[in-house]
Motif scaffolding. Structure first.
Motif, PDB file in Angstrom:
ATOM      1  N   VAL A  76       0.465  -1.430  -0.056  1.00  0.00           N
ATOM      2  CA  VAL A  76       0.300   0.080   0.383  1.00  0.00           C
ATOM      3  C   VAL A  76       0.751   1.612   0.280  1.00  0.00           C
ATOM      4  O   VAL A  76       0.401   1.942  -0.932  1.00  0.00           O
ATOM      5  N   LEU A  77       1.875   1.328   0.650  1.00  0.00           N
ATOM      6  CA  LEU A  77       2.641   2.464   0.966  1.00  0.00           C
ATOM      7  C   LEU A  77       3.833   3.106  -0.134  1.00  0.00           C
ATOM      8  O   LEU A  77       3.586   3.975  -0.860  1.00  0.00           O
ATOM      9  N   LYS A  78       3.688   1.637  -0.829  1.00  0.00           N
ATOM     10  CA  LYS A  78       4.339   1.739  -2.602  1.00  0.00           C
ATOM     11  C   LYS A  78       3.674   2.040  -3.633  1.00  0.00           C
ATOM     12  O   LYS A  78       4.240   3.187  -3.605  1.00  0.00           O
ATOM     13  N   ALA A  79       2.611   1.860  -3.047  1.00  0.00           N
ATOM     14  CA  ALA A  79       1.321   2.352  -3.943  1.00  0.00           C
ATOM     15  C   ALA A  79       0.851   4.008  -3.694  1.00  0.00           C
ATOM     16  O   ALA A  79       0.621   4.546  -4.698  1.00  0.00           O
ATOM     17  N   TRP A  80       1.696   4.208  -3.121  1.00  0.00           N
ATOM     18  CA  TRP A  80       1.654   6.012  -2.379  1.00  0.00           C
ATOM     19  C   TRP A  80       2.457   6.617  -2.552  1.00  0.00           C
ATOM     20  O   TRP A  80       2.635   7.806  -2.715  1.00  0.00           O
ATOM     21  N   GLU A  81       3.773   5.977  -2.852  1.00  0.00           N
ATOM     22  CA  GLU A  81       5.016   6.534  -2.877  1.00  0.00           C
ATOM     23  C   GLU A  81       4.895   7.626  -3.639  1.00  0.00           C
ATOM     24  O   GLU A  81       3.988   7.686  -4.952  1.00  0.00           O
ATOM     25  N   GLY A  82       5.186   8.694  -3.073  1.00  0.00           N
ATOM     26  CA  GLY A  82       5.396  10.544  -3.760  1.00  0.00           C
ATOM     27  C   GLY A  82       3.847  11.193  -3.652  1.00  0.00           C
ATOM     28  O   GLY A  82       4.438  11.968  -3.944  1.00  0.00           O
ATOM     29  N   LEU A  83       3.261  10.539  -3.164  1.00  0.00           N
ATOM     30  CA  LEU A  83       1.972  10.966  -2.801  1.00  0.00           C
ATOM     31  C   LEU A  83       2.213  12.491  -1.262  1.00  0.00           C
ATOM     32  O   LEU A  83       1.097  13.351  -1.028  1.00  0.00           O
ATOM     33  N   GLY A  84       3.283  11.950  -0.987  1.00  0.00           N
ATOM     34  CA  GLY A  84       3.005  12.459   0.131  1.00  0.00           C
ATOM     35  C   GLY A  84       1.943  12.535   1.928  1.00  0.00           C
ATOM     36  O   GLY A  84       1.035  11.225   1.349  1.00  0.00           O
ATOM     37  N   TYR A  85       2.654  12.336   2.799  1.00  0.00           N
ATOM     38  CA  TYR A  85       1.653  12.322   3.766  1.00  0.00           C
ATOM     39  C   TYR A  85       0.767  11.428   4.394  1.00  0.00           C
ATOM     40  O   TYR A  85      -0.135  10.765   3.800  1.00  0.00           O
ATOM     41  N   TYR A  86       2.504  10.104   4.227  1.00  0.00           N
ATOM     42  CA  TYR A  86       1.758   8.679   4.474  1.00  0.00           C
ATOM     43  C   TYR A  86       0.635   8.336   5.364  1.00  0.00           C
ATOM     44  O   TYR A  86       0.832   7.162   5.037  1.00  0.00           O
ATOM     45  N   SER A  87       0.108   8.889   6.377  1.00  0.00           N
ATOM     46  CA  SER A  87      -0.387   8.246   7.780  1.00  0.00           C
ATOM     47  C   SER A  87      -1.863   8.429   7.178  1.00  0.00           C
ATOM     48  O   SER A  87      -2.368   7.922   7.237  1.00  0.00           O
ATOM     49  N   ARG A  88      -1.948   9.653   5.670  1.00  0.00           N
ATOM     50  CA  ARG A  88      -2.824   8.772   4.950  1.00  0.00           C
ATOM     51  C   ARG A  88      -3.222   7.822   4.335  1.00  0.00           C
ATOM     52  O   ARG A  88      -4.154   7.310   4.276  1.00  0.00           O
ATOM     53  N   ALA A  89      -2.103   7.015   4.081  1.00  0.00           N
ATOM     54  CA  ALA A  89      -2.687   5.883   3.247  1.00  0.00           C
ATOM     55  C   ALA A  89      -2.632   5.031   4.347  1.00  0.00           C
ATOM     56  O   ALA A  89      -3.443   4.012   4.162  1.00  0.00           O
ATOM     57  N   ARG A  90      -1.640   4.749   5.414  1.00  0.00           N
ATOM     58  CA  ARG A  90      -1.750   3.938   6.633  1.00  0.00           C
ATOM     59  C   ARG A  90      -3.067   3.961   7.207  1.00  0.00           C
ATOM     60  O   ARG A  90      -4.126   2.989   7.453  1.00  0.00           O
ATOM     61  N   ASN A  91      -4.163   5.202   7.376  1.00  0.00           N
ATOM     62  CA  ASN A  91      -5.699   5.337   7.900  1.00  0.00           C
ATOM     63  C   ASN A  91      -6.615   4.808   7.524  1.00  0.00           C
ATOM     64  O   ASN A  91      -6.716   4.340   7.857  1.00  0.00           O
ATOM     65  N   LEU A  92      -6.161   4.844   5.923  1.00  0.00           N
ATOM     66  CA  LEU A  92      -6.837   4.837   5.288  1.00  0.00           C
ATOM     67  C   LEU A  92      -7.158   2.921   5.677  1.00  0.00           C
ATOM     68  O   LEU A  92      -8.100   2.553   5.251  1.00  0.00           O
ATOM     69  N   GLN A  93      -5.676   2.624   5.278  1.00  0.00           N
ATOM     70  CA  GLN A  93      -6.272   0.716   5.028  1.00  0.00           C
ATOM     71  C   GLN A  93      -6.531   0.336   5.976  1.00  0.00           C
ATOM     72  O   GLN A  93      -7.170  -0.772   6.526  1.00  0.00           O
ATOM     73  N   SER A  94      -6.164   0.726   7.733  1.00  0.00           N
ATOM     74  CA  SER A  94      -7.097   0.464   8.858  1.00  0.00           C
ATOM     75  C   SER A  94      -8.366   0.521   8.960  1.00  0.00           C
ATOM     76  O   SER A  94      -8.920   0.102   9.243  1.00  0.00           O
ATOM     77  N   ALA A  95      -8.766   1.629   8.158  1.00  0.00           N
ATOM     78  CA  ALA A  95     -10.404   2.057   9.222  1.00  0.00           C
ATOM     79  C   ALA A  95     -10.897   1.301   7.442  1.00  0.00           C
ATOM     80  O   ALA A  95     -12.370   0.371   7.451  1.00  0.00           O
ATOM     81  N   VAL A  96     -10.091   0.459   6.070  1.00  0.00           N
ATOM     82  CA  VAL A  96     -11.406  -0.065   5.276  1.00  0.00           C
ATOM     83  C   VAL A  96     -11.366  -1.872   6.091  1.00  0.00           C
ATOM     84  O   VAL A  96     -12.184  -2.502   5.835  1.00  0.00           O
ATOM     85  N   ARG A  97      -9.749  -1.583   6.815  1.00  0.00           N
ATOM     86  CA  ARG A  97      -9.952  -2.840   7.342  1.00  0.00           C
ATOM     87  C   ARG A  97     -11.278  -3.034   8.425  1.00  0.00           C
ATOM     88  O   ARG A  97     -11.654  -4.274   8.961  1.00  0.00           O
ATOM     89  N   GLU A  98     -11.276  -1.641   8.713  1.00  0.00           N
ATOM     90  CA  GLU A  98     -12.848  -1.971  10.436  1.00  0.00           C
ATOM     91  C   GLU A  98     -13.799  -2.406   9.272  1.00  0.00           C
ATOM     92  O   GLU A  98     -14.611  -2.989   9.250  1.00  0.00           O
ATOM     93  N   VAL A  99     -13.815  -1.608   8.009  1.00  0.00           N
ATOM     94  CA  VAL A  99     -15.273  -1.795   7.375  1.00  0.00           C
ATOM     95  C   VAL A  99     -15.133  -3.748   6.370  1.00  0.00           C
ATOM     96  O   VAL A  99     -16.177  -4.050   6.935  1.00  0.00           O
ATOM     97  N   HIS A 100     -14.308  -3.893   5.913  1.00  0.00           N
ATOM     98  CA  HIS A 100     -13.970  -5.349   6.068  1.00  0.00           C
ATOM     99  C   HIS A 100     -14.223  -6.221   6.951  1.00  0.00           C
ATOM    100  O   HIS A 100     -15.180  -7.382   6.740  1.00  0.00           O
ATOM    101  N   GLU A 101     -14.074  -5.909   8.220  1.00  0.00           N
ATOM    102  CA  GLU A 101     -14.223  -7.185   8.936  1.00  0.00           C
ATOM    103  C   GLU A 101     -15.786  -6.842  10.062  1.00  0.00           C
ATOM    104  O   GLU A 101     -16.945  -7.709  10.156  1.00  0.00           O
ATOM    105  N   ARG A 102     -16.029  -4.945   9.940  1.00  0.00           N
ATOM    106  CA  ARG A 102     -17.803  -5.048  10.878  1.00  0.00           C
ATOM    107  C   ARG A 102     -18.204  -4.463   9.674  1.00  0.00           C
ATOM    108  O   ARG A 102     -20.007  -5.090  10.112  1.00  0.00           O
ATOM    109  N   TYR A 103     -18.081  -4.391   8.599  1.00  0.00           N
ATOM    110  CA  TYR A 103     -19.397  -4.923   7.782  1.00  0.00           C
ATOM    111  C   TYR A 103     -19.652  -5.329   6.342  1.00  0.00           C
ATOM    112  O   TYR A 103     -20.350  -4.745   5.489  1.00  0.00           O
ATOM    113  N   GLU A 104     -18.990  -6.529   7.107  1.00  0.00           N
ATOM    114  CA  GLU A 104     -18.869  -7.300   5.642  1.00  0.00           C
ATOM    115  C   GLU A 104     -18.638  -6.818   4.022  1.00  0.00           C
ATOM    116  O   GLU A 104     -18.796  -6.959   3.519  1.00  0.00           O
ATOM    117  N   GLY A 105     -17.530  -5.199   4.461  1.00  0.00           N
ATOM    118  CA  GLY A 105     -17.216  -4.680   3.035  1.00  0.00           C
ATOM    119  C   GLY A 105     -17.942  -3.408   2.618  1.00  0.00           C
ATOM    120  O   GLY A 105     -17.114  -3.111   1.431  1.00  0.00           O
TER     121      GLY A 105
END
Length: 374
Positions: A76-105
């Motif tokens: 995910v970070l490699k796909a984000w490389e060059g956009l900067g503000y990498y916490s955005r990518a980490r937070n996005l993936q963390s939240a998407v994981r929650e959607v996947h687990e709690r809300y069936e995607g």
């Protein structure tokens, strides 16, 4: 506070203008809330033209909530490389994981659940709910605050939370029934294309006739925004370490700590100096050797200066001197690669695509390749 006639004029004329002048952007071709979510996170502090190719590559690599939720973070970070503000990518993936687990995607279609996801603030939740689900929720960003400040002559500092509250309430009142998706996108579009920060294009603005700032001659004075502190400079010396023997043709990189700035990304070894330690090149080399040896327990032989560069964050700017370097006397006996701490790797140019780097180190390595190939 503001007349209904003035608000109706704004909403109706804006929507009519948008239907004719809206840009064909890839995330507007779908009401998929996952795609809209990705685009809104990428667009935070990043220009549209920059985001478009990243968006295409990202959704091609992670086309579904499940794909992003189950992907290794380094991909995910490699796909984000060059956009900067990498916490955005980490937070996005963390939240998407929650959607996947709690809300069936399925990205939740209500404010309470979507706002509870990591990294999803009022703007992002409003954008997803309005654009994807046509819910009458405001999505107030810098473009929107600029437009509303000018049209309604709001002379409050937009950096204050109280002003944002005013803007969100007003923006919600402006949404005509059933138009939330188009209205919020139209409002953003007007700020991006017409009601620009400097030299706004008032003569082509669909709501010019009742713009209070233009009537008062204040269109360029608004919005009121308290100036942020300039980024604090940090002086850093970078070691571009070339391998020898079995590592010939490779470079030594290291992984950043698990938490903090640019967490878990890869970089060239470097150290920070205070300003009173910034001396001539010869003294720089001695300080660089000593600092790296003390910090990482590896010995280096810094050579000639290679280049200067910098990396700008929102709150600091790294001013960097890059030196050619080799490993010298080791601080611990080698046993293959085991003597190198776990967060170090020898990599060649052909392997760089496997690691996510802050953009400044990509620039240094490309400059190195370019000079050596010339």
């Amino acid at each position: 506070m503001y007349s209904e006639e003035k608000k109706q004029h704004f909403s109706k004329n804006l929507l009519e203008w948008y239907q004719i002048h809206k840009r064909d952007l890839p995330w507007r071709r779908s009401r998929n809330p996952y795609y809209i979510w990705i685009s809104e996170v990428m667009l935070q502090q990043t220009r549209v033209d920059t985001v478009i190719p990243y968006f295409h590559r990202f959704v091609e690599q992670f086309p579904t909530v499940e794909a992003l939720a189950t992907a290794p973070e380094e991909h995910v970070l490699k796909a984000w490389e060059g956009l900067g503000y990498y916490s955005r990518a980490r937070n996005l993936q963390s939240a998407v994981r929650e959607v996947h687990e709690r809300y069936e995607g399925v990205v939740p279609p209500n404010k309470e659940e979507i706002s509870a996801l990591k990294g999803v603030g009022p703007y992002t939740s409003g954008a997803i709910l309005s654009i994807a689900y046509n819910k009458p929720e405001p999505a107030v960003d810098g473009n929107v605050m600029r437009v509303l400040s000018r049209y309604f002559l709001i002379e409050e500092d937009i950096m204050k939370p109280s002003t944002r509250t005013i803007m969100e309430k007003l923006a919600k009142e402006l949404i005509l029934e059933g138009t939330a998706s188009d209205f919020n996108q139209a409002l953003m579009e007007l700020g991006a294309m017409v009601c620009t920060p400097r030299s706004p294009h008032c003569l082509t603005c669909p709501v010019m006739a009742q713009c209070s700032a233009r009537e008062a001659g204040m269109e360029e004075a608004l919005p009121i925004k308290k100036k942020a502190k300039p980024p604090r400079p940090e002086l850093r010396a970078v070691a571009f370490i070339e391998g020898t023997g079995e590592h010939a043709g490779k470079w030594l990189i290291r992984q950043r700590p698990q938490e903090g700035l640019l967490a878990r990304m890869w970089e060239l070894p470097h150290v920070e100096w205070s300003s009173n330690e910034w001396h001539s090149d010869g003294e720089n080399q001695d300080l660089l050797r000593e600092a790296l040896a003390n910090q990482e327990q590896i010995g280096i032989q810094p050579g000639d200066w290679f280049m200067d560069t910098e990396h700008i964050f929102s709150h600091i700017v790294w001013k960097m001197k890059v030196y050619r370097a080799k490993l010298g006397d080791l601080q611990r006996p080698p046993t293959g690669d085991e003597w190198i701490p776990f967060h170090y790797r020898w990599v060649g140019p052909e392997n760089l695509q496997d690691y996510a780097f802050p953009n400044v180190f990509v620039r240094i390595m490309k400059e190195w390749q370019g000079r050596n190939e010339a």
